[in-house]
Design a protein around this motif. Structure first.
Motif, mmCIF file in Angstrom:
data_model
loop_
_atom_site.group_PDB
_atom_site.id
_atom_site.type_symbol
_atom_site.label_atom_id
_atom_site.label_comp_id
_atom_site.label_asym_id
_atom_site.label_seq_id
_atom_site.Cartn_x
_atom_site.Cartn_y
_atom_site.Cartn_z
ATOM 1 N N SER A 85 53.006 28.397 16.611
ATOM 2 C CA SER A 85 52.569 27.273 17.458
ATOM 3 C C SER A 85 53.291 25.977 17.112
ATOM 4 N N ALA A 86 53.485 25.699 15.829
ATOM 5 C CA ALA A 86 54.158 24.451 15.433
ATOM 6 C C ALA A 86 55.604 24.438 15.920
ATOM 7 N N ALA A 87 56.276 25.569 15.825
ATOM 8 C CA ALA A 87 57.665 25.653 16.292
ATOM 9 C C ALA A 87 57.735 25.492 17.806
ATOM 10 N N ARG A 88 56.793 26.096 18.523
ATOM 11 C CA ARG A 88 56.776 25.954 19.983
ATOM 12 C C ARG A 88 56.495 24.511 20.377
ATOM 13 N N LEU A 89 55.571 23.878 19.670
ATOM 14 C CA LEU A 89 55.261 22.475 19.932
ATOM 15 C C LEU A 89 56.500 21.611 19.719
ATOM 16 N N ALA A 90 57.207 21.842 18.629
ATOM 17 C CA ALA A 90 58.420 21.065 18.348
ATOM 18 C C ALA A 90 59.464 21.272 19.437
ATOM 19 N N LEU A 91 59.643 22.509 19.863
ATOM 20 C CA LEU A 91 60.611 22.812 20.915
ATOM 21 C C LEU A 91 60.242 22.086 22.203
ATOM 22 N N LEU A 92 58.979 22.131 22.580
ATOM 23 C CA LEU A 92 58.538 21.472 23.811
ATOM 24 C C LEU A 92 58.632 19.950 23.697
ATOM 25 N N ARG A 93 58.319 19.413 22.544
ATOM 26 C CA ARG A 93 58.439 17.956 22.361
ATOM 27 C C ARG A 93 59.893 17.512 22.480
ATOM 28 N N GLU A 94 60.781 18.279 21.879
ATOM 29 C CA GLU A 94 62.210 17.951 21.972
ATOM 30 C C GLU A 94 62.678 18.006 23.425
ATOM 31 N N HIS A 95 62.267 19.034 24.140
ATOM 32 C CA HIS A 95 62.667 19.143 25.544
ATOM 33 C C HIS A 95 62.050 18.013 26.364
ATOM 34 N N ARG A 96 60.839 17.632 26.038
ATOM 35 C CA ARG A 96 60.185 16.524 26.744
ATOM 36 C C ARG A 96 61.024 15.252 26.622
ATOM 37 N N GLU A 97 61.549 14.989 25.442
ATOM 38 C CA GLU A 97 62.396 13.811 25.239
ATOM 39 C C GLU A 97 63.652 13.894 26.104
ATOM 40 N N THR A 98 64.214 15.083 26.217
ATOM 41 C CA THR A 98 65.383 15.285 27.075
ATOM 42 C C THR A 98 65.031 14.998 28.534
ATOM 43 N N VAL A 99 63.859 15.479 28.961
ATOM 44 C CA VAL A 99 63.420 15.254 30.341
ATOM 45 C C VAL A 99 63.173 13.771 30.590
ATOM 46 N N LEU A 100 62.561 13.094 29.643
ATOM 47 C CA LEU A 100 62.319 11.661 29.806
ATOM 48 C C LEU A 100 63.628 10.877 29.893
ATOM 49 N N ALA A 101 64.607 11.250 29.094
ATOM 50 C CA ALA A 101 65.912 10.577 29.156
ATOM 51 C C ALA A 101 66.563 10.818 30.510
ATOM 52 N N ARG A 102 66.470 12.045 31.011
ATOM 53 C CA ARG A 102 67.049 12.367 32.329
ATOM 54 C C ARG A 102 66.324 11.601 33.429
ATOM 55 N N ARG A 103 64.998 11.499 33.289
ATOM 56 C CA ARG A 103 64.230 10.754 34.287
ATOM 57 C C ARG A 103 64.649 9.287 34.300
ATOM 58 N N ALA A 104 64.916 8.715 33.141
ATOM 59 C CA ALA A 104 65.370 7.322 33.073
ATOM 60 C C ALA A 104 66.721 7.169 33.774
ATOM 61 N N GLU A 105 67.610 8.152 33.566
ATOM 62 C CA GLU A 105 68.915 8.131 34.254
ATOM 63 C C GLU A 105 68.725 8.203 35.765
ATOM 64 N N LEU A 106 67.831 9.067 36.199
ATOM 65 C CA LEU A 106 67.576 9.205 37.634
ATOM 66 C C LEU A 106 66.933 7.949 38.212
ATOM 67 N N ASP A 107 66.029 7.328 37.467
ATOM 68 C CA ASP A 107 65.419 6.077 37.928
ATOM 69 C C ASP A 107 66.477 4.989 38.092
ATOM 70 N N ASP A 108 67.427 4.935 37.157
ATOM 71 C CA ASP A 108 68.511 3.963 37.236
ATOM 72 C C ASP A 108 69.376 4.229 38.473
ATOM 73 N N ALA A 109 69.715 5.489 38.681
ATOM 74 C CA ALA A 109 70.516 5.858 39.850
ATOM 75 C C ALA A 109 69.756 5.563 41.141
ATOM 76 N N LEU A 110 68.476 5.836 41.159
ATOM 77 C CA LEU A 110 67.655 5.554 42.335
ATOM 78 C C LEU A 110 67.631 4.051 42.621
ATOM 79 N N GLY A 111 67.587 3.267 41.564
ATOM 80 C CA GLY A 111 67.629 1.808 41.745
ATOM 81 C C GLY A 111 68.911 1.372 42.437
ATOM 82 N N ALA A 112 70.038 1.967 42.058
ATOM 83 C CA ALA A 112 71.316 1.642 42.691
ATOM 84 C C ALA A 112 71.300 2.044 44.166
#
Length: 125
Positions: A85-112
């Motif tokens: 469970s701890a390893a799965r949690l870490a994997l999902l948390r890491e991926h969540r950070e990747t998704v949040l970074a991508r969402r920020a990129e998309l928000d910036d592009a949407l603003g343009a």
């Protein structure tokens, strides 16, 4: 009285999940299911409610662009049981950070895009 389990054919499962039968077969070949899919005597796949729930999760995670290799690792951990469970949690948390970074990129592009839409709308008014 025996408990009945609802199962679905590959086409029914694909329709319910909004995927293609090809994708379901691909997920199976890639080892992304928690357990082998049940098969009829005619060797046709039969998907259970648990299979559908798991595939629904896979669909959502894949829609966030999680790489197949990462997803495969998550599945391996899930198959290994609660001790991971701890390893799965870490994997999902890491991926969540990747998704949040991508969402920020998309928000910036949407603003343009919104700036250009406003500019053209103003010119055409």
């Amino acid at each position: 009285m025996p408990e009945t389990t609802t199962t679905r054919s590959i086409s029914e499962a694909a329709h319910e999940l909004g995927l293609t039968a090809h994708t379901l077969r691909y997920y199976e070949r890639e080892g992304l299911l928690l357990a082998p899919v049940d098969r009829e005597s005619s060797d046709r796949r039969r998907y259970t409610d648990d299979d559908i729930a798991w595939l629904g999760f896979l669909r959502k995670v894949r829609s966030t662009a999680m790489p197949i290799a990462t997803l495969r690792r998550y599945v391996e951990l899930a198959r290994a049981g609660d001790g991971t469970s701890a390893a799965r949690l870490a994997l999902l948390r890491e991926h969540r950070e990747t998704v949040l970074a991508r969402r920020a990129e998309l928000d910036d592009a949407l603003g343009a895009i919104d700036i250009k839409i406003a500019l053209y709308s103003e010119r055409l008014s």
